[in-house]
Design a protein around this motif. Structure first.
Motif, PDB file in Angstrom:
ATOM      1  N   LEU A  64     -19.205  51.651  67.744  1.00 42.89           N
ATOM      2  CA  LEU A  64     -17.824  51.945  67.627  1.00 42.89           C
ATOM      3  C   LEU A  64     -17.165  51.924  69.006  1.00 42.89           C
ATOM      4  O   LEU A  64     -17.804  52.093  70.127  1.00 42.89           O
ATOM      5  N   GLN A  65     -16.092  52.083  69.024  1.00 47.80           N
ATOM      6  CA  GLN A  65     -15.083  51.850  70.435  1.00 47.80           C
ATOM      7  C   GLN A  65     -14.796  53.384  70.686  1.00 47.80           C
ATOM      8  O   GLN A  65     -14.510  54.161  69.566  1.00 47.80           O
ATOM      9  N   ASP A  66     -14.802  53.773  71.958  1.00 47.47           N
ATOM     10  CA  ASP A  66     -14.483  54.888  72.172  1.00 47.47           C
ATOM     11  C   ASP A  66     -13.058  55.168  71.846  1.00 47.47           C
ATOM     12  O   ASP A  66     -12.196  54.340  72.192  1.00 47.47           O
ATOM     13  N   ALA A  67     -12.695  56.518  71.587  1.00 50.98           N
ATOM     14  CA  ALA A  67     -11.316  56.655  71.514  1.00 50.98           C
ATOM     15  C   ALA A  67     -10.484  56.855  72.707  1.00 50.98           C
ATOM     16  O   ALA A  67     -10.865  57.699  73.693  1.00 50.98           O
ATOM     17  N   ILE A  68      -9.287  56.292  72.651  1.00 52.37           N
ATOM     18  CA  ILE A  68      -8.341  56.333  73.974  1.00 52.37           C
ATOM     19  C   ILE A  68      -7.256  57.037  73.355  1.00 52.37           C
ATOM     20  O   ILE A  68      -6.702  56.899  72.231  1.00 52.37           O
ATOM     21  N   SER A  69      -6.837  58.182  73.874  1.00 59.70           N
ATOM     22  CA  SER A  69      -5.893  58.954  73.385  1.00 59.70           C
ATOM     23  C   SER A  69      -4.524  59.012  74.363  1.00 59.70           C
ATOM     24  O   SER A  69      -4.677  58.821  75.518  1.00 59.70           O
ATOM     25  N   ILE A  70      -3.441  59.382  73.600  1.00 57.21           N
ATOM     26  CA  ILE A  70      -2.161  59.761  74.436  1.00 57.21           C
ATOM     27  C   ILE A  70      -1.584  60.698  73.703  1.00 57.21           C
ATOM     28  O   ILE A  70      -1.730  61.050  72.700  1.00 57.21           O
ATOM     29  N   SER A  71      -0.804  61.509  74.449  1.00 55.51           N
ATOM     30  CA  SER A  71       0.201  62.494  74.258  1.00 55.51           C
ATOM     31  C   SER A  71       1.275  62.125  73.148  1.00 55.51           C
ATOM     32  O   SER A  71       1.827  61.056  73.614  1.00 55.51           O
ATOM     33  N   PRO A  72       1.685  62.972  72.208  1.00 60.52           N
ATOM     34  CA  PRO A  72       3.064  62.509  71.532  1.00 60.52           C
ATOM     35  C   PRO A  72       4.255  62.444  72.511  1.00 60.52           C
ATOM     36  O   PRO A  72       5.229  61.732  72.011  1.00 60.52           O
ATOM     37  N   GLU A  73       4.229  63.240  73.463  1.00 55.77           N
ATOM     38  CA  GLU A  73       5.447  63.114  74.490  1.00 55.77           C
ATOM     39  C   GLU A  73       5.481  61.964  75.357  1.00 55.77           C
ATOM     40  O   GLU A  73       6.521  61.760  76.313  1.00 55.77           O
ATOM     41  N   SER A  74       4.246  61.317  75.601  1.00 62.81           N
ATOM     42  CA  SER A  74       4.442  59.929  76.371  1.00 62.81           C
ATOM     43  C   SER A  74       5.096  59.055  75.867  1.00 62.81           C
ATOM     44  O   SER A  74       5.642  59.014  74.962  1.00 62.81           O
ATOM     45  N   SER A  75       5.734  58.085  77.031  1.00 58.86           N
ATOM     46  CA  SER A  75       6.498  57.109  76.637  1.00 58.86           C
ATOM     47  C   SER A  75       5.862  55.733  75.884  1.00 58.86           C
ATOM     48  O   SER A  75       4.593  55.510  76.200  1.00 58.86           O
ATOM     49  N   CYS A 118      -5.091  50.101  69.447  1.00 64.05           N
ATOM     50  CA  CYS A 118      -4.366  51.136  69.109  1.00 64.05           C
ATOM     51  C   CYS A 118      -4.582  52.398  70.051  1.00 64.05           C
ATOM     52  O   CYS A 118      -5.848  52.242  70.714  1.00 64.05           O
ATOM     53  N   LEU A 119      -3.766  53.617  69.757  1.00 67.92           N
ATOM     54  CA  LEU A 119      -4.258  54.691  70.741  1.00 67.92           C
ATOM     55  C   LEU A 119      -4.294  55.855  69.586  1.00 67.92           C
ATOM     56  O   LEU A 119      -3.399  55.848  68.834  1.00 67.92           O
ATOM     57  N   LEU A 120      -4.913  56.835  69.898  1.00 69.02           N
ATOM     58  CA  LEU A 120      -4.937  58.055  69.145  1.00 69.02           C
ATOM     59  C   LEU A 120      -3.952  58.912  69.545  1.00 69.02           C
ATOM     60  O   LEU A 120      -3.964  59.287  70.879  1.00 69.02           O
ATOM     61  N   VAL A 121      -2.875  59.520  69.014  1.00 71.18           N
ATOM     62  CA  VAL A 121      -2.214  60.163  69.549  1.00 71.18           C
ATOM     63  C   VAL A 121      -2.533  61.621  69.130  1.00 71.18           C
ATOM     64  O   VAL A 121      -2.835  62.303  67.925  1.00 71.18           O
ATOM     65  N   VAL A 122      -2.743  62.664  70.284  1.00 66.15           N
ATOM     66  CA  VAL A 122      -3.497  63.815  70.403  1.00 66.15           C
ATOM     67  C   VAL A 122      -2.537  64.973  70.773  1.00 66.15           C
ATOM     68  O   VAL A 122      -1.967  64.935  72.102  1.00 66.15           O
ATOM     69  N   ASP A 123      -2.646  65.957  70.223  1.00 69.18           N
ATOM     70  CA  ASP A 123      -1.816  67.127  70.573  1.00 69.18           C
ATOM     71  C   ASP A 123      -2.741  68.383  70.408  1.00 69.18           C
ATOM     72  O   ASP A 123      -3.174  68.612  69.251  1.00 69.18           O
ATOM     73  N   SER A 124      -3.158  69.336  71.266  1.00 63.17           N
ATOM     74  CA  SER A 124      -4.001  70.157  71.189  1.00 63.17           C
ATOM     75  C   SER A 124      -5.358  69.962  70.825  1.00 63.17           C
ATOM     76  O   SER A 124      -5.885  70.499  69.945  1.00 63.17           O
ATOM     77  N   LYS A 125      -6.086  68.691  71.352  1.00 63.51           N
ATOM     78  CA  LYS A 125      -7.146  68.558  71.193  1.00 63.51           C
ATOM     79  C   LYS A 125      -7.331  67.679  69.453  1.00 63.51           C
ATOM     80  O   LYS A 125      -8.554  67.557  69.457  1.00 63.51           O
ATOM     81  N   LYS A 126      -6.448  67.631  68.884  1.00 62.74           N
ATOM     82  CA  LYS A 126      -6.496  67.340  67.484  1.00 62.74           C
ATOM     83  C   LYS A 126      -5.635  65.832  67.423  1.00 62.74           C
ATOM     84  O   LYS A 126      -4.514  65.747  67.946  1.00 62.74           O
ATOM     85  N   VAL A 127      -6.123  65.038  66.586  1.00 69.92           N
ATOM     86  CA  VAL A 127      -5.411  63.813  66.300  1.00 69.92           C
ATOM     87  C   VAL A 127      -4.146  64.016  65.324  1.00 69.92           C
ATOM     88  O   VAL A 127      -4.407  64.655  64.099  1.00 69.92           O
ATOM     89  N   VAL A 128      -2.839  63.883  65.886  1.00 70.22           N
ATOM     90  CA  VAL A 128      -1.662  63.933  64.895  1.00 70.22           C
ATOM     91  C   VAL A 128      -1.260  62.652  64.527  1.00 70.22           C
ATOM     92  O   VAL A 128      -0.145  62.758  63.718  1.00 70.22           O
ATOM     93  N   GLY A 129      -1.735  61.522  65.123  1.00 77.88           N
ATOM     94  CA  GLY A 129      -1.038  60.335  64.914  1.00 77.88           C
ATOM     95  C   GLY A 129      -1.852  59.018  65.310  1.00 77.88           C
ATOM     96  O   GLY A 129      -2.944  59.447  65.943  1.00 77.88           O
TER      97      GLY A 129
END
Length: 177
Positions: free
Chosen positions: A38-49, A64-75
């Motif tokens: 598996l590839q490591d998850a790379i995450s970004i905040s929903p507020e990022s540009s 792809c990037l995982l959109v993470v808010d409060s340590k949970k995937v939201v998108g």
């Protein structure tokens, strides 16, 4: 001893005894997702540009990037989101936020779920990436269709690695790669 028997014995003599033959069967689809590299998850905040997201995807060579808010995937924010939702618009990518263009609440799986389940989701939903999370919904990895193809190629190493360098049919155009 016939020539055929001699060839068989020589082949057995030089084969690596530690190398086990992999057999592709329905049982492979029941293996846990963690069996795949598996590839490591790379995450970004929903507020990022969106521009930050693009730079992060490029630097990590990720689709792809995982959109993470409060340590949970939201998108999930993917190349397809860029192509289908943003390409051709006159948006300032440094001003628009990831949350405006991501895919919210994506299908998620855990590392112990079956590979067959992931393939089913990818096929039915048309996904190329599925977030792999823990029981709390925190990102752990990303499963891509490329990861699954690589995993399946391990069952046919001789056939895949020994493919002729020139296919029977070729094209002079760059498309179709």
């Amino acid at each position: 001893m016939s020539e055929h028997e001699m060839d068989d014995e020589l082949q057995e003599m030089y084969e690596d005894p530690k190398r086990r033959e992999k057999v592709l069967s329905n049982d492979v689809l029941r293996l846990p997702i963690k069996s795949v590299r598996l590839q490591d998850a790379i995450s970004i905040s929903p507020e990022s540009s969106v521009l930050e997201a693009i730079e992060l995807m490029k630097s990590h060579k990720m689709g792809c990037l995982l959109v993470v808010d409060s340590k949970k995937v939201v998108g999930i924010f993917t190349e397809r989101d860029l192509l289908y939702k943003l390409a051709g618009t006159k948006n300032d990518l440094s001003a628009v936020k990831v949350k405006q263009y991501d895919t919210p609440n994506p299908e998620m799986l855990q590392a112990n779920d079956e590979i067959g389940h992931a393939l089913n989701l990818m096929h039915i939903g048309g996904y190329r990436h599925i977030p792999i999370v823990n029981a709390k919904g925190e990102p752990k990895a990303v499963l891509s269709i490329k990861d699954i193809v690589s995993f399946l190629c391990e069952y046919f190493p001789e056939d895949v690695l020994n493919v002729p360098s020139k296919p029977l049919r070729t094209t002079t155009e760059r498309e179709g790669a």
